[in-house]
Scaffold this active site. Structure first.
Site, mmCIF file in Angstrom:
data_model
loop_
_atom_site.group_PDB
_atom_site.id
_atom_site.type_symbol
_atom_site.label_atom_id
_atom_site.label_comp_id
_atom_site.label_asym_id
_atom_site.label_seq_id
_atom_site.Cartn_x
_atom_site.Cartn_y
_atom_site.Cartn_z
ATOM 1 N N ASN A 21 0.078 4.827 -0.471
ATOM 2 C CA ASN A 21 -0.170 6.011 -0.593
ATOM 3 C C ASN A 21 -2.295 5.721 1.542
ATOM 4 O O ASN A 21 -2.181 6.420 1.829
ATOM 5 C CB ASN A 21 -1.633 6.137 -0.902
ATOM 6 C CG ASN A 21 -2.836 5.201 -1.076
ATOM 7 O OD1 ASN A 21 -2.625 4.410 -0.766
ATOM 8 N ND2 ASN A 21 -4.144 5.822 -2.482
ATOM 9 N N GLU A 70 -4.274 -17.973 -19.622
ATOM 10 C CA GLU A 70 -5.034 -18.999 -18.145
ATOM 11 C C GLU A 70 -5.874 -19.648 -19.423
ATOM 12 O O GLU A 70 -7.270 -19.009 -19.533
ATOM 13 C CB GLU A 70 -5.235 -17.982 -17.504
ATOM 14 C CG GLU A 70 -5.944 -18.292 -16.898
ATOM 15 C CD GLU A 70 -7.423 -17.821 -15.546
ATOM 16 O OE1 GLU A 70 -7.460 -18.615 -14.982
ATOM 17 O OE2 GLU A 70 -8.398 -17.249 -16.679
ATOM 18 N N ASP A 92 -7.050 -13.341 -19.384
ATOM 19 C CA ASP A 92 -7.567 -13.351 -18.660
ATOM 20 C C ASP A 92 -8.491 -14.572 -19.467
ATOM 21 O O ASP A 92 -9.228 -14.259 -20.132
ATOM 22 C CB ASP A 92 -8.273 -12.745 -17.570
ATOM 23 C CG ASP A 92 -9.586 -13.192 -16.394
ATOM 24 O OD1 ASP A 92 -8.938 -14.133 -15.826
ATOM 25 O OD2 ASP A 92 -10.411 -13.062 -16.589
ATOM 26 N N ASP A 152 1.090 -1.146 0.094
ATOM 27 C CA ASP A 152 0.135 -0.492 -0.089
ATOM 28 C C ASP A 152 0.668 1.563 -0.265
ATOM 29 O O ASP A 152 1.687 1.053 0.922
ATOM 30 C CB ASP A 152 -1.034 -0.168 1.406
ATOM 31 C CG ASP A 152 -1.274 0.943 1.672
ATOM 32 O OD1 ASP A 152 -2.051 1.802 0.883
ATOM 33 O OD2 ASP A 152 -1.602 1.317 2.702
ATOM 34 N N ASP A 209 -1.786 -0.612 -4.303
ATOM 35 C CA ASP A 209 -1.470 0.279 -5.227
ATOM 36 C C ASP A 209 -0.561 -0.184 -5.974
ATOM 37 O O ASP A 209 0.749 -0.333 -5.834
ATOM 38 C CB ASP A 209 -2.111 1.524 -4.866
ATOM 39 C CG ASP A 209 -1.467 2.150 -3.667
ATOM 40 O OD1 ASP A 209 -0.103 1.357 -3.694
ATOM 41 O OD2 ASP A 209 -2.173 3.179 -3.062
ATOM 42 N N ASP A 218 -4.365 4.193 2.633
ATOM 43 C CA ASP A 218 -5.579 3.918 3.034
ATOM 44 C C ASP A 218 -6.051 2.230 3.079
ATOM 45 O O ASP A 218 -7.282 2.014 2.610
ATOM 46 C CB ASP A 218 -6.388 4.249 1.304
ATOM 47 C CG ASP A 218 -6.002 3.572 0.336
ATOM 48 O OD1 ASP A 218 -4.529 2.428 0.505
ATOM 49 O OD2 ASP A 218 -6.435 4.044 -0.801
#
Length: 542
Positions: free
Chosen positions: A38, A276, A217, A36, A44, A40
């Site tokens: 930032n 995948e 995907d 993380d 990210d 929160d």
């Protein structure tokens, strides 16, 4: 920082491209749970960028980033609303550009997820489709059908969603739309040329930004059987890739992959496609990596192999043989963001950890490319006791025991800091999924200081693998070994032995010990392997 030996991953390095992907070790970053940046509580791009030195020192060749595009997060980013922008919870397009550039400076290539089977129901195209009438062009981008029954009140066929329940949702005007996953993920219609053109544009957008490839995907799912026939066997619907299922592994998907391969080959620097693809057999899986299709496909047959010597040997032999038929490298993977972590699958606790360490050495010694799921290098187990209020995975609607939250718990970076240092900003918000209080000793900081830790086992294995890159061209040759064990050579300089029994096993030492997952002794040419352990041997002259 450890220097990585491979071609310049930037587009300008095209002149020195070396088919890097054939033996690459690729690290999967599940972005929201990696780091993380930032404060929160959600991982990210800024956090991932800040941890690039760790990944470079670990010794991997590339990172694969799970979707960070604009999304309502009905399926944690696999429901994409805008393929050309970054969701605000993950950062900005500028953050993506900076991450790609920094990764290249660290000698790491970058693979991003692309989700072509379906979009989000908030995608501009689907909003246009909802506003359109039956038969209008906006609906032709998706799969809309009239219902069955006297008043169209029944779904168009008997297909079931992978997440449970019917694969069809009815609109107020009476038409139904197909969603093989959540209702918020409407399937695209790949018979529509507009869909092909749009995804070519999307791929070009990210290739121009510098990415080195795409993980595709549901690569086996874009094309459905003509006429959308009933499955007819309800108990087979959830068998992903099974021959009888008319919505997976249809031959028509291969023309899409061929078109994408031509696009990838038009860019410098060996940009790659990774499928995948769930297929019913290694032979069917090999179709996805023919010379004019994808570069790699995930080998889920290896992932699903139980802790049994003969089972592993059979999967390894078949995987190598079928990949060789099309001239492709095999891939090897033990865990990912969709399955229980293999420490837990292999028995959990000390037993699971012991087996997972041995499996790591087995995996990294095989010919081809290996994938490492974030946290497996720390020996993280599945988190099985998450509080109910935190469980958000839509797959749990099908089966509470089949949820994927437990393998997505954020990584512990430090011991003793708030939330184990998951955020780069000390003293900030709690992670989006709670982390077990016992994870301090499993943290990166704790394990770096322990020469016998799982993290240092991975670091050393990747160092040896990199320094012995030449043996990857050598075929695997099996060596006779006691029941319950595996033993093989790779050329004249390397061998691996694995004891998959719960007891010590003695066998001839094929050389000098390079690395062992657990205690191994050698006396008078006889090696004594610890239970559930693996050893790498140097068989060349010392």
């Amino acid at each position: 920082m450890t220097e990585l030996v491979h071609a310049d991953p930037s587009p300008s390095g095209a002149g020195t491209a070396t088919r890097w992907w054939r033996d690459a070790v690729i690290y999967q970053v599940y972005v929201r749970s990696f780091a993380d940046g930032n404060g929160d509580g959600v991982g990210d791009l800024l956090g991932a960028r800040g941890r690039l030195p760790y990944l470079a020192d670990l010794g991997v060749d590339a990172i694969w980033l799970t979707p960070f595009f604009t999304s309502p997060m009905a399926d944690f980013g696999y429901d994409v609303a805008d393929y050309r922008d970054v969701d605000p919870i993950f950062g900005s397009l500028a953050d993506a550009r900076a991450l790609i550039e920094d990764a290249h400076r660290h000698g790491l290539r970058v693979i991003v997820d692309v989700v072509p089977n379906h979009t989000s129901d908030r995608h501009a195209w689907f909003l246009e489709a909802l506003a359109a009438r039956s038969g209008e062009a906006a609906r032709e981008r998706y799969i809309f059908r009239p219902g069955r029954g006297a008043a169209g009140e029944l779904p168009p066929n008997d297909w079931e969603s992978i997440f449970g329940g019917p694969a069809w949702t009815r609109l107020r005007d009476g038409e139904w739309y197909l969603h093989l996953f959540a209702p918020e993920q409407p399937d695209l219609n790949w018979e529509n040329p507009e869909v092909h053109a749009e995804f070519e544009s999307i791929l070009r957008f990210w290739l121009d930004l510098g990415v080195d490839g795409f993980r595709v995907d549901v690569a086996h799912g874009m094309v459905k059987a003509e006429g959308l026939p009933d499955v007819g066997h309800p108990d087979q619907v959830q068998m992903i890739g099974a021959d009888v299922v008319p919505f997976f592994d249809q031959d028509g998907v291969h023309e899409i992959h061929r078109a994408w391969r031509r696009l990838l080959d038009s860019y410098p620097g060996e940009r790659i496609g990774v499928a995948e693809a769930w297929a019913p057999s290694p032979q069917r899986l090999a179709n996805y990596v023919r010379p004019d299709e994808m570069h790699q496909a995930f080998n889920f047959h290896f992932l699903k192999s139980p802790w049994h010597a003969e089972g592993f040997r059979a999967v390894i032999q078949e995987s190598l043989a079928t990949a060789a038929l099309v001239g492709a490298p095999s891939t090897w993977v033990l865990s990912n963001h969709d399955v229980k972590r293999h420490v837990t699958r292999y028995g959990g606790g000390e037993l699971g950890l012991r087996r997972s360490r041995a499996a790591a050495l087995l995996t990294l010694s095989l010919p081809g490319s290996a994938y490492v799921y974030q946290g497996e290098e720390l020996g993280l187990p599945e988190v099985l006791d998450l509080p109910e209020e935190f469980l958000q995975d839509p797959q749990r609607h099908r089966n509470p025991e089949d949820g994927r939250d437990g393998c997505r718990v954020p990584l512990p970076w430090a011991d003793g800091e708030p939330h184990f240092g998951f955020s780069l900003l000390p003293g900030t918000g709690a992670p989006w999924l709670p982390m077990p209080a016992s994870w301090g000793p499993l943290s990166v900081a704790s394990q770096l200081g322990d020469p016998l830790s799982t993290l240092n086992l991975y670091r050393e294995a990747l160092r040896i693998r990199r320094e012995r890159r030449g043996f990857d061209d050598a075929p695997l040759t099996w060596i006779d070994s006691p029941e319950g064990t595996l033993a093989f050579r790779r050329g004249d300089g390397f061998a691996c032995t694995v004891n998959l029994t719960g007891e010590p096993v003695a066998l001839p030492a094929p050389g000098r010990i390079l690395l062992a997952s657990a205690g191994t002794t050698v006396e008078d040419g006889l090696a004594r392997l610890a239970p559930d352990s693996a050893v790498w041997w140097g068989t060349d002259v010392a």
